[in-house]
Design an enzyme around this catalytic site. Structure first.
Site, PDB file in Angstrom:
ATOM      1  N   ARG A   6      45.082 -42.779  -9.633  1.00  0.00           N
ATOM      2  CA  ARG A   6      43.689 -43.095  -9.332  1.00  0.00           C
ATOM      3  C   ARG A   6      43.427 -44.576  -9.499  1.00  0.00           C
ATOM      4  O   ARG A   6      44.029 -45.235 -10.344  1.00  0.00           O
ATOM      5  CB  ARG A   6      42.760 -42.355 -10.298  1.00  0.00           C
ATOM      6  CG  ARG A   6      42.542 -40.886 -10.020  1.00  0.00           C
ATOM      7  CD  ARG A   6      41.700 -40.625  -8.787  1.00  0.00           C
ATOM      8  NE  ARG A   6      40.558 -41.531  -8.643  1.00  0.00           N
ATOM      9  CZ  ARG A   6      39.353 -41.333  -9.162  1.00  0.00           C
ATOM     10  NH1 ARG A   6      39.100 -40.274  -9.880  1.00  0.00           N
ATOM     11  NH2 ARG A   6      38.395 -42.214  -8.959  1.00  0.00           N
ATOM     12  N   ARG A  62      46.875 -51.338   5.569  1.00  0.00           N
ATOM     13  CA  ARG A  62      47.652 -51.598   6.783  1.00  0.00           C
ATOM     14  C   ARG A  62      48.232 -52.999   6.825  1.00  0.00           C
ATOM     15  O   ARG A  62      49.081 -53.298   7.663  1.00  0.00           O
ATOM     16  CB  ARG A  62      46.794 -51.337   8.018  1.00  0.00           C
ATOM     17  CG  ARG A  62      46.413 -49.883   8.169  1.00  0.00           C
ATOM     18  CD  ARG A  62      47.638 -49.037   8.405  1.00  0.00           C
ATOM     19  NE  ARG A  62      47.307 -47.615   8.438  1.00  0.00           N
ATOM     20  CZ  ARG A  62      48.011 -46.687   7.829  1.00  0.00           C
ATOM     21  NH1 ARG A  62      49.080 -47.010   7.129  1.00  0.00           N
ATOM     22  NH2 ARG A  62      47.678 -45.431   7.898  1.00  0.00           N
ATOM     23  N   CYS A  74      39.764 -42.460   5.045  1.00  0.00           N
ATOM     24  CA  CYS A  74      38.581 -42.984   4.367  1.00  0.00           C
ATOM     25  C   CYS A  74      37.461 -41.947   4.468  1.00  0.00           C
ATOM     26  O   CYS A  74      37.280 -41.317   5.509  1.00  0.00           O
ATOM     27  CB  CYS A  74      38.104 -44.274   5.019  1.00  0.00           C
ATOM     28  SG  CYS A  74      39.276 -45.620   4.901  1.00  0.00           S
ATOM     29  N   GLU A  77      31.789 -41.016  -0.564  1.00  0.00           N
ATOM     30  CA  GLU A  77      31.524 -40.316  -1.828  1.00  0.00           C
ATOM     31  C   GLU A  77      30.230 -39.514  -1.712  1.00  0.00           C
ATOM     32  O   GLU A  77      29.331 -39.882  -0.957  1.00  0.00           O
ATOM     33  CB  GLU A  77      31.352 -41.321  -2.979  1.00  0.00           C
ATOM     34  CG  GLU A  77      32.627 -41.824  -3.563  1.00  0.00           C
ATOM     35  CD  GLU A  77      33.391 -40.791  -4.380  1.00  0.00           C
ATOM     36  OE1 GLU A  77      32.776 -39.937  -5.059  1.00  0.00           O
ATOM     37  OE2 GLU A  77      34.615 -40.844  -4.335  1.00  0.00           O
ATOM     38  N   ARG A  89      36.966 -46.088  -4.209  1.00  0.00           N
ATOM     39  CA  ARG A  89      37.877 -45.284  -5.019  1.00  0.00           C
ATOM     40  C   ARG A  89      39.125 -44.948  -4.199  1.00  0.00           C
ATOM     41  O   ARG A  89      39.038 -44.754  -2.986  1.00  0.00           O
ATOM     42  CB  ARG A  89      37.201 -43.996  -5.475  1.00  0.00           C
ATOM     43  CG  ARG A  89      36.076 -44.203  -6.467  1.00  0.00           C
ATOM     44  CD  ARG A  89      35.372 -42.861  -6.728  1.00  0.00           C
ATOM     45  NE  ARG A  89      34.393 -42.944  -7.791  1.00  0.00           N
ATOM     46  CZ  ARG A  89      33.111 -43.257  -7.624  1.00  0.00           C
ATOM     47  NH1 ARG A  89      32.650 -43.542  -6.411  1.00  0.00           N
ATOM     48  NH2 ARG A  89      32.287 -43.287  -8.652  1.00  0.00           N
ATOM     49  N   TYR A 107      41.404 -49.449 -12.887  1.00  0.00           N
ATOM     50  CA  TYR A 107      39.963 -49.606 -12.680  1.00  0.00           C
ATOM     51  C   TYR A 107      39.620 -51.074 -12.829  1.00  0.00           C
ATOM     52  O   TYR A 107      39.873 -51.671 -13.864  1.00  0.00           O
ATOM     53  CB  TYR A 107      39.187 -48.740 -13.677  1.00  0.00           C
ATOM     54  CG  TYR A 107      39.406 -47.272 -13.398  1.00  0.00           C
ATOM     55  CD1 TYR A 107      38.538 -46.579 -12.564  1.00  0.00           C
ATOM     56  CD2 TYR A 107      40.507 -46.595 -13.916  1.00  0.00           C
ATOM     57  CE1 TYR A 107      38.753 -45.238 -12.261  1.00  0.00           C
ATOM     58  CE2 TYR A 107      40.736 -45.259 -13.622  1.00  0.00           C
ATOM     59  CZ  TYR A 107      39.847 -44.587 -12.792  1.00  0.00           C
ATOM     60  OH  TYR A 107      40.070 -43.277 -12.495  1.00  0.00           O
ATOM     61  N   ARG A 115      35.942 -44.914 -16.181  1.00  0.00           N
ATOM     62  CA  ARG A 115      36.932 -44.344 -17.104  1.00  0.00           C
ATOM     63  C   ARG A 115      37.257 -45.347 -18.203  1.00  0.00           C
ATOM     64  O   ARG A 115      38.373 -45.853 -18.285  1.00  0.00           O
ATOM     65  CB  ARG A 115      38.212 -43.975 -16.353  1.00  0.00           C
ATOM     66  CG  ARG A 115      38.138 -42.789 -15.416  1.00  0.00           C
ATOM     67  CD  ARG A 115      37.802 -41.466 -16.112  1.00  0.00           C
ATOM     68  NE  ARG A 115      38.691 -41.115 -17.195  1.00  0.00           N
ATOM     69  CZ  ARG A 115      39.762 -40.335 -17.070  1.00  0.00           C
ATOM     70  NH1 ARG A 115      40.084 -39.839 -15.902  1.00  0.00           N
ATOM     71  NH2 ARG A 115      40.495 -40.052 -18.130  1.00  0.00           N
TER      72      ARG A 115
END
Length: 121
Positions: A6, A62, A74, A77, A89, A107, A115
């Site tokens: 992540r 890319r 893509c 959210e 994200r 992050y 997080r």
């Protein structure tokens, strides 16, 4: 073993150059910290919050040598009230021998708030 890596970052404005630059920085850090090779990647899923519409973050992937054939999508959210704004994200699905607890999730920017338990200075 298949593992998920992540990552998340934020941008200050809804501008193409900022979205691509922030995504590029995040991808490179995820790749570096986890020693990811493109041939071990099953897929990359990227999401953006509703306030980011100036660019597809996949454009950054890319431009990385060797990543041409890695599938990437893509998405947007879900718009949860009071959630982090201008956030990108990434979920990278990779084949690795690393244990779950040894995966380095990344992050950056204000996304550290998502997080804080994983953030190490």
């Amino acid at each position: 073993m298949i593992r998920g890596i992540r990552g998340a970052t934020t941008v200050k404005e809804n501008e193409e150059s900022l979205i691509i630059k922030a995504t590029d920085e995040l991808l490179h850090e995820m790749i570096r910290q986890n020693n990811v090779k493109p041939e071990t990647v099953a897929q990359v899923i990227m999401t953006v919050t509703q306030d980011l519409t100036a660019a597809f973050p996949a454009k950054a992937l890319r431009t990385i040598d060797g990543w041409t054939f890695v599938p990437v999508m893509c998405m947007q959210e879900i718009p949860v009230p009071n959630s982090l704004e201008k956030c990108i994200r990434i979920l990278m699905t990779v084949e690795t021998n690393e244990k779950q607890e040894d995966i380095q999730h990344v992050y950056l920017g204000d996304a550290i708030k998502l997080r804080p338990d994983l953030f190490v200075k």
